[in-house]
Design a protein around this motif. Structure first.
Motif, mmCIF file in Angstrom:
data_model
loop_
_atom_site.group_PDB
_atom_site.id
_atom_site.type_symbol
_atom_site.label_atom_id
_atom_site.label_comp_id
_atom_site.label_asym_id
_atom_site.label_seq_id
_atom_site.Cartn_x
_atom_site.Cartn_y
_atom_site.Cartn_z
ATOM 1 N N MET A 1 0.833 -1.240 0.070
ATOM 2 C CA MET A 1 0.110 0.161 0.052
ATOM 3 C C MET A 1 0.854 1.253 0.083
ATOM 4 S SD MET A 1 -2.867 1.360 2.746
ATOM 5 C CE MET A 1 -1.651 1.569 4.144
ATOM 6 N N LEU A 2 0.475 2.156 -0.787
ATOM 7 C CA LEU A 2 0.935 3.333 -0.768
ATOM 8 C C LEU A 2 0.469 4.339 0.119
ATOM 9 C CD1 LEU A 2 3.149 5.783 -1.811
ATOM 10 C CD2 LEU A 2 1.552 6.014 -3.799
ATOM 11 N N SER A 3 0.821 4.994 0.920
ATOM 12 C CA SER A 3 0.501 5.968 1.783
ATOM 13 C C SER A 3 1.027 7.389 2.058
ATOM 14 C CB SER A 3 0.288 5.527 3.233
ATOM 15 O OG SER A 3 -0.302 6.481 4.226
ATOM 16 N N ALA A 4 0.434 8.371 1.708
ATOM 17 C CA ALA A 4 1.106 9.776 1.600
ATOM 18 C C ALA A 4 0.402 10.740 2.879
ATOM 19 C CB ALA A 4 1.432 10.323 0.306
ATOM 20 N N HIS A 5 0.962 11.226 3.479
ATOM 21 C CA HIS A 5 0.417 12.110 4.581
ATOM 22 C C HIS A 5 0.881 13.417 4.505
ATOM 23 C CE1 HIS A 5 -1.635 13.294 8.205
ATOM 24 N NE2 HIS A 5 -0.701 13.548 8.987
ATOM 25 N N GLN A 6 0.129 14.451 4.081
ATOM 26 C CA GLN A 6 0.342 15.965 4.014
ATOM 27 C C GLN A 6 1.748 16.093 3.326
ATOM 28 O OE1 GLN A 6 0.114 17.767 7.979
ATOM 29 N NE2 GLN A 6 -1.889 17.484 8.110
ATOM 30 N N LEU A 7 1.785 15.272 2.103
ATOM 31 C CA LEU A 7 3.270 15.602 1.303
ATOM 32 C C LEU A 7 3.405 17.171 0.941
ATOM 33 C CD1 LEU A 7 3.729 12.542 -0.918
ATOM 34 C CD2 LEU A 7 4.988 13.361 0.975
ATOM 35 N N TYR A 8 4.394 17.806 0.958
ATOM 36 C CA TYR A 8 4.433 19.281 0.913
ATOM 37 C C TYR A 8 5.957 19.368 0.356
ATOM 38 C CZ TYR A 8 5.436 24.159 1.658
ATOM 39 O OH TYR A 8 5.879 25.361 1.491
ATOM 40 N N VAL A 9 5.985 20.181 -0.944
ATOM 41 C CA VAL A 9 7.299 20.590 -1.567
ATOM 42 C C VAL A 9 7.181 21.910 -1.880
ATOM 43 C CG1 VAL A 9 8.705 20.277 -3.681
ATOM 44 C CG2 VAL A 9 7.172 18.215 -2.950
ATOM 45 N N LYS A 10 8.365 22.651 -1.297
ATOM 46 C CA LYS A 10 8.375 24.122 -1.194
ATOM 47 C C LYS A 10 8.835 24.453 -2.989
ATOM 48 C CE LYS A 10 10.582 27.948 1.101
ATOM 49 N NZ LYS A 10 11.799 28.313 2.163
ATOM 50 N N GLY A 11 8.443 25.386 -3.340
ATOM 51 C CA GLY A 11 8.867 26.248 -4.497
ATOM 52 C C GLY A 11 9.543 27.480 -4.305
ATOM 53 N N ARG A 12 9.748 28.029 -5.601
ATOM 54 C CA ARG A 12 10.653 29.309 -5.231
ATOM 55 C C ARG A 12 9.536 30.588 -4.868
ATOM 56 N NH1 ARG A 12 14.687 29.949 -10.595
ATOM 57 N NH2 ARG A 12 16.097 28.117 -10.054
ATOM 58 N N ARG A 13 8.514 30.636 -5.264
ATOM 59 C CA ARG A 13 7.506 31.408 -5.121
ATOM 60 C C ARG A 13 6.225 31.214 -4.154
ATOM 61 N NH1 ARG A 13 7.552 35.185 -10.664
ATOM 62 N NH2 ARG A 13 9.682 35.526 -10.688
ATOM 63 N N GLY A 14 6.227 29.892 -4.035
ATOM 64 C CA GLY A 14 4.974 29.277 -3.416
ATOM 65 C C GLY A 14 5.228 27.799 -3.488
ATOM 66 N N PRO A 15 4.114 27.011 -2.995
ATOM 67 C CA PRO A 15 4.207 25.454 -2.745
ATOM 68 C C PRO A 15 4.352 24.915 -4.205
ATOM 69 C CG PRO A 15 2.422 26.423 -1.383
ATOM 70 C CD PRO A 15 3.038 27.522 -2.408
ATOM 71 N N LEU A 16 5.249 24.224 -4.424
ATOM 72 C CA LEU A 16 5.228 23.447 -5.738
ATOM 73 C C LEU A 16 4.305 22.378 -5.715
ATOM 74 C CD1 LEU A 16 6.701 22.893 -8.398
ATOM 75 C CD2 LEU A 16 8.510 21.637 -7.437
ATOM 76 N N LEU A 17 4.172 21.774 -4.308
ATOM 77 C CA LEU A 17 3.131 20.905 -4.062
ATOM 78 C C LEU A 17 2.554 21.232 -2.808
ATOM 79 C CD1 LEU A 17 1.627 18.233 -4.503
ATOM 80 C CD2 LEU A 17 3.357 17.059 -3.368
ATOM 81 N N PRO A 18 1.302 21.811 -2.773
ATOM 82 C CA PRO A 18 0.561 21.924 -1.712
ATOM 83 C C PRO A 18 0.256 20.886 -0.924
ATOM 84 C CG PRO A 18 -0.966 22.223 -3.269
ATOM 85 C CD PRO A 18 0.537 21.971 -4.062
ATOM 86 N N PRO A 19 0.280 20.704 0.532
ATOM 87 C CA PRO A 19 0.196 19.698 1.303
ATOM 88 C C PRO A 19 -1.046 18.500 0.834
ATOM 89 C CG PRO A 19 0.125 21.336 2.783
ATOM 90 C CD PRO A 19 0.303 21.980 1.353
ATOM 91 N N THR A 20 -0.674 17.505 0.530
ATOM 92 C CA THR A 20 -1.721 16.354 -0.202
ATOM 93 C C THR A 20 -1.655 15.076 0.644
ATOM 94 O OG1 THR A 20 -1.241 17.795 -2.184
ATOM 95 C CG2 THR A 20 -2.115 15.247 -2.138
ATOM 96 N N SER A 21 -2.579 14.367 0.824
ATOM 97 C CA SER A 21 -2.612 13.164 1.341
ATOM 98 C C SER A 21 -3.313 12.259 0.351
ATOM 99 C CB SER A 21 -3.412 13.296 2.676
ATOM 100 O OG SER A 21 -2.499 14.010 3.757
ATOM 101 N N LEU A 22 -2.952 11.106 0.356
ATOM 102 C CA LEU A 22 -3.770 10.042 -0.248
ATOM 103 C C LEU A 22 -3.114 8.554 0.016
ATOM 104 C CD1 LEU A 22 -1.244 8.561 -2.397
ATOM 105 C CD2 LEU A 22 -1.450 10.893 -3.482
#
Length: 234
Positions: A1-22
């Motif tokens: 099973m793949l589980s992701a909890h509040q994954l977040y990636v910071k970008g230069r001017r804003g979130p490249l990936l806003p917090p995401t769970s799946l």
């Protein structure tokens, strides 16, 4: 099973990936939607262990390290990352991709026999840019599964090649629900197909959940006061 909890990636001017769970199990296809291509690609890279998140966590079964996640997964057709180069023929692409299969599993994987066994001999001499969307997704997912360790497929924006979801959705459903080799399949897309009733998630969904929780926290004292007043009146 793949589980992701509040994954977040910071970008230069804003979130490249806003917090995401799946979450997605073997034998399941999860569609994840997002309007921005860069965010869809960031999600695909992160859940396949190819990009380190700035926050949150992703795991495959009991494995939590990005390298372990990367070894269990295959990233398919990610624009600007590993999409096929236009100057390659299908035969050349197959030769290159088979060379990436770990040596202990590779055996005698040669492009000619592989193309024949997997029913791609008819397109062997085409340029990759000449492939129609249906054959493209069939070819690229078959190459990803040439590695027997692949249990998780992450397909980046297959809908960018065709507005018709029938060009890619049936193939991914077949791979996810194959009893012989059930896979966990994640596909990012700009929008859900109108007929889709299966599992889905939205990029940034953890932000929405947090916002709802914050609103509930703000309303809680007022609700408690109203309840006390009701009790006093009785």
């Amino acid at each position: 099973m793949l589980s992701a909890h509040q994954l977040y990636v910071k970008g230069r001017r804003g979130p490249l990936l806003p917090p995401t769970s799946l979450r997605v199990n073997r034998g399941e296809l999860l569609l994840v939607t997002g309007t921005r291509q860069d965010q869809r690609t960031a999600l695909a890279l992160t859940v396949s262990g190819r990009m380190k998140p700035s926050g949150g966590a992703a795991s495959w079964d009991t494995l939590h390290r990005p390298r372990q996640l990367r070894l269990a997964s295959a990233l398919v057709d990610s624009p600007g990352v590993n999409e096929p180069e236009e100057h390659l023929s299908v035969r050349e692409l197959v030769t290159e991709d088979l060379a990436l299969v770990p040596r202990r599993y590779r055996g005698a994987l040669l492009s000619g026999p592989w193309l024949k066994v997997n029913s791609f001999k008819d397109i062997a001499d085409l340029w990759t840019e000449q492939l129609d969307p249906r054959r493209r997704i069939e070819l690229l997912t078959a190459l990803a599964l040439a590695n027997p360790r692949t249990d998780l497929l992450v397909v980046d924006s297959p809908d960018r090649h065709s507005a018709d979801h029938e060009a890619w959705l049936p193939r991914l459903e077949h791979l996810a629900y194959d009893d012989g080799r059930p896979l966990a399949v994640v596909a990012t897309a700009s929008a859900l197909p109108p007929s889709w009733t299966g599992p889905s998630a939205v990029i940034g969904n953890a932000v929405l959940v947090q916002a709802q929780d914050d609103q509930q926290d703000v309303r809680a004292p007022e609700h408690q006061d109203a309840q006390l007043q009701t009790e006093d009146a009785t």
